[in-house]
Design a protein around this motif. Structure first.
Motif, short mmCIF file in Angstrom:
data_model
loop_
_atom_site.label_atom_id
_atom_site.label_comp_id
_atom_site.label_asym_id
_atom_site.label_seq_id
_atom_site.Cartn_x
_atom_site.Cartn_y
_atom_site.Cartn_z
N GLU B 40 -37.79 35.34 13.47
CA GLU B 40 -37.42 35.30 14.60
C GLU B 40 -35.91 35.04 15.04
O GLU B 40 -35.46 34.95 16.59
N MET B 43 -35.26 38.38 17.02
CA MET B 43 -35.76 38.94 18.52
C MET B 43 -35.30 37.69 19.74
O MET B 43 -34.59 38.15 20.53
N ALA B 44 -34.18 36.80 19.01
CA ALA B 44 -33.26 35.78 19.96
C ALA B 44 -31.98 36.85 19.69
O ALA B 44 -32.27 36.47 21.22
N ASN B 47 -33.10 39.23 22.32
CA ASN B 47 -32.80 39.03 23.94
C ASN B 47 -32.43 38.40 24.74
O ASN B 47 -32.03 38.55 25.73
N THR B 48 -31.87 37.56 24.07
CA THR B 48 -29.95 37.26 24.82
C THR B 48 -28.89 38.47 24.71
O THR B 48 -28.56 38.78 25.76
N LEU B 50 -29.99 41.26 25.82
CA LEU B 50 -31.00 41.75 26.61
C LEU B 50 -30.45 41.47 27.77
O LEU B 50 -29.86 41.72 28.97
N ASP B 51 -30.45 40.07 27.65
CA ASP B 51 -30.27 38.83 29.38
C ASP B 51 -28.66 39.10 29.64
O ASP B 51 -28.04 39.45 31.00
N TYR B 140 -30.55 28.31 28.38
CA TYR B 140 -31.54 29.28 27.22
C TYR B 140 -30.53 29.36 25.65
O TYR B 140 -30.77 28.94 24.45
N HIS B 141 -30.34 29.80 26.52
CA HIS B 141 -29.01 30.65 24.70
C HIS B 141 -28.31 29.44 24.46
O HIS B 141 -28.01 29.23 23.22
N LEU B 142 -27.55 28.40 25.25
CA LEU B 142 -26.66 27.48 24.92
C LEU B 142 -27.72 26.35 24.01
O LEU B 142 -26.89 26.00 22.88
N SER B 143 -28.87 26.43 24.30
CA SER B 143 -30.11 25.18 23.78
C SER B 143 -30.20 25.76 22.61
O SER B 143 -29.95 25.58 21.76
N HIS B 144 -30.78 27.26 21.86
CA HIS B 144 -30.53 27.89 20.78
C HIS B 144 -29.19 28.14 20.02
O HIS B 144 -29.74 27.49 19.08
N GLY B 146 -26.95 26.13 20.11
CA GLY B 146 -26.85 24.90 19.58
C GLY B 146 -27.02 24.04 18.91
O GLY B 146 -27.02 24.08 17.95
N GLU B 147 -29.12 24.57 18.56
CA GLU B 147 -29.80 24.43 17.26
C GLU B 147 -29.33 24.64 15.88
O GLU B 147 -29.03 24.15 15.59
N ARG B 151 -28.22 23.09 12.73
CA ARG B 151 -28.94 22.88 11.46
C ARG B 151 -27.80 24.22 9.92
O ARG B 151 -27.88 23.43 9.05
#
Lengths: 163, 256
Positions: B40, B43-44, B47-48, B50-51, B140-144, B146-147, B151
Motif C-alpha cells: 500500500e 503505491m502511495a 503516486n505521490t 507521480l503527482d 491528499y499527500h499532507l493527510s496521508h 500526517g497519519e 502512527r
C-alpha cells in the motif's frame, strides 16, 4: 467537415484509457469544442497533474476526430478551472458502479487543509450496495482511485477519490 | 503570451524554485518504487512522486515560457548544472528509512499546501491555475503523510525513536522554506507570490499539533541554514542529478 454536434458525438465514443466504460466527455476532460475554417479546436483539462493517461487521451481524441473526417485537430490543454470529480454526471456514475468502481461521494473538498482522519468514510460497495466497507489503501492502481473492501460480500473494490 | 515580455528574472526564479522542489522530491520518492515496507505504501509513495513530477512538468513548462529562450520542461529538468537548480535542500536529502521519508513528506506537503493556497490569488494567472490544480493533490499527500507521522510517532518504542530521529534531522532544513533574498521581495511586491517568511506562522500552526499528537518533541530552531533555493546545494544533489540526468546526457534530446 464535422459539425460541432457531430464532433461531440464522436468524442462521446472515445473511452478513457484506464476506465474504458466511461468516455472522456463523461469524465469532464473535454471542456470546449469549436469548429474553425480548416479544422477543430478541442480544449481538454488533465485530471491529475501527473496522470500518465493525459497524452494517450489527447491522441485518442485526435485519432477519433480525424477518422470521422474532422481534418486538422488542434488540442489545447487548459488548467483553469481545475478538474473536479464534481463534473462526472449521474449516468457516468452508474456506469462506474456497474464496472465495479464506487463513484466519488459528495462534493469535492474545498477550503482549508484536510484534517487528519484515520478512519476513512465508509463507501457504498458497488457490487452489493452494503456500506459495511473499509479502506485498504489510500492510493490505488491509478492516481484517481483508492482501494476498499466490502465486509458484507467480501469483495475488494476501487473508489474514485473526490477531488 | 504577453507574460513572456514582462517576466522578470526574479519571477522566473520563483517559479523555478517551486518546479524544482516538486521535481527533486518526486525523483527522490521514485527511488522507493518496489522497496516500500508494504505494498500500500509502495503505491502511495509512487503516486505521490507521480503527482509531484506532474506538478514539476507544469511549473517548469511555465518557467520556460516566462524565460522565452525556447527551453522546455525536459531541458530545464535534465540539462541544467547543479547550481542552476533552485530546490530547497530538504528535498534532495537521501530517503534513509521509511520514517524519515514520511516525516519529510509531511513537513513538505504542509508547506506546499499553504503556498498553493496563497498562489490562488497570484498576479500570474497561469501560476494561479497550476497552484489551484496542485493544491488538491498536496492536500491528499499532507493527510496521508500526517497519519503516518502519528502512527509512527505514537507507535512502538522503535517507530517512535526513528520518527523522532527523522524529525531532529530534518527540522533544521525546514528553516530554508522561509528564507528570502531581495529577489523574493520583488516577487512579493509584484503580487506574484507570498513572501516566504509570511508562511512560517501558518506552517507551524499546521505541523506542530500533528507532531504533538504523534508524541514527538518539536526541536528548537538553531542558526543552521541551508540555501539550496539559491543554488547552493548539499553533497547529495550531485549524486541525485547523475542518476536523473543520465539518459538525457547520454542521448541528448531523447524522447519517450
Amino acid at each position: 467537415m464535422l459539425s460541432e454536434t457531430q464532433a461531440w458525438q464522436v468524442l462521446e465514443g472515445v473511452p478513457d484509457p484506464e476506465i474504458p466504460v466511461v468516455s472522456v466527455v463523461e469524465l469532464g476532460i473535454v471542456r470546449e469544442l469549436a469548429c474553425g475554417e480548416d479544422g477543430l479546436r478541442v480544449v481538454v483539462t488533465p485530471t491529475y497533474s501527473g496522470c500518465p493517461a493525459t497524452e494517450v487521451i489527447a491522441e485518442s481524441i485526435r485519432a477519433a476526430l480525424q477518422a470521422a473526417g474532422a481534418g486538422e485537430v488542434d488540442i489545447e490543454t487548459r488548467l483553469d478551472p481545475a478538474w473536479t470529480t464534481d463534473w462526472i454526471g449521474e449516468t457516468a456514475r452508474d456506469k462506474l458502479r456497474a464496472y465495479g468502481i464506487a463513484p466519488p461521494s459528495g462534493k469535492a473538498a474545498v477550503g482549508g487543509a484536510q484534517p487528519i482522519r484515520f478512519v476513512a468514510k465508509a463507501q457504498t460497495c458497488p457490487r452489493c450496495g452494503s456500506t459495511d466497507t473499509e479502506r485498504l489503501s489510500e492510493f490505488g492502481a491509478t492516481a484517481c482511485k483508492a482501494l476498499y473492501r466490502c465486509r458484507a460480500c467480501r469483495e475488494p473494490f476501487e473508489y474514485f477519490k473526490p477531488i | 503570451m504577453t507574460q513572456q515580455n514582462i517576466a522578470t528574472p526574479e519571477h522566473i526564479e520563483y517559479v523555478l524554485r517551486m518546479g524544482d522542489n516538486a521535481l527533486i522530491l518526486g525523483q527522490r520518492l521514485s527511488e522507493w518504487c518496489g522497496h516500500a515496507p508494504v505494498l500500500e505504501e509502495d503505491m502511495a509513495l509512487a503516486n505521490t512522486a507521480l503527482d509531484l513530477i506532474g506538478q514539476a512538468r507544469l511549473l517548469l513548462t511555465h518557467a520556460g515560457k516566462l524565460e522565452g529562450q525556447g527551453r522546455d520542461e525536459d531541458q530545464l529538468a535534465f540539462l541544467r548544472v547543479e547550481r542552476d537548480y533552485r530546490n530547497v535542500t530538504l528535498t534532495e536529502l537521501p530517503n534513509e528509512d521509511f520514517g524519515r521519508t514520511v516525516v519529510r513528506n509531511f513537513l513538505f506537503a504542509a508547506f506546499q499546501v499553504l503556498l498553493y493556497q496563497r498562489l490562488a490569488t497570484s498576479s500570474d494567472a497561469e501560476l494561479a491555475a497550476i497552484a489551484a490544480k496542485s493544491l488538491k493533490e498536496a492536500r491528499y499527500h499532507l493527510s496521508h503523510a500526517g497519519e503516518w507521522v502519528i502512527r509512527l510517532g505514537d507507535g512502538t518504542e522503535l517507530s517512535h525513536a526513528r520518527a523522532q530521529a527523522a524529525l531532529d534531522y530534518l527540522w533544521p532544513y525546514t528553516a530554508e522554506f522561509f528564507a528570502a533574498n531581495p529577489a523574493d521581495d520583488a516577487v512579493a511586491a509584484a503580487g506574484i507570490g507570498p513572501a516566504w517568511a509570511s508562511l512560517e506562522p501558518e506552517w507551524e500552526a499546521l505541523v506542530v499539533p500533528v507532531l504533538n499528537e504523534a508524541t514527538l518533541t518539536v526541536p528548537a530552531r538553531t542558526p543552521f541554514r541551508t540555501y539550496g533555493k539559491f543554488g547552493r546545494h548539499s553533497e547529495h544533489m550531485g549524486h541525485l542529478l547523475a542518476t536523473m540526468q543520465y539518459m538525457q546526457r547520454t542521448y541528448p534530446g531523447a524522447q519517450w
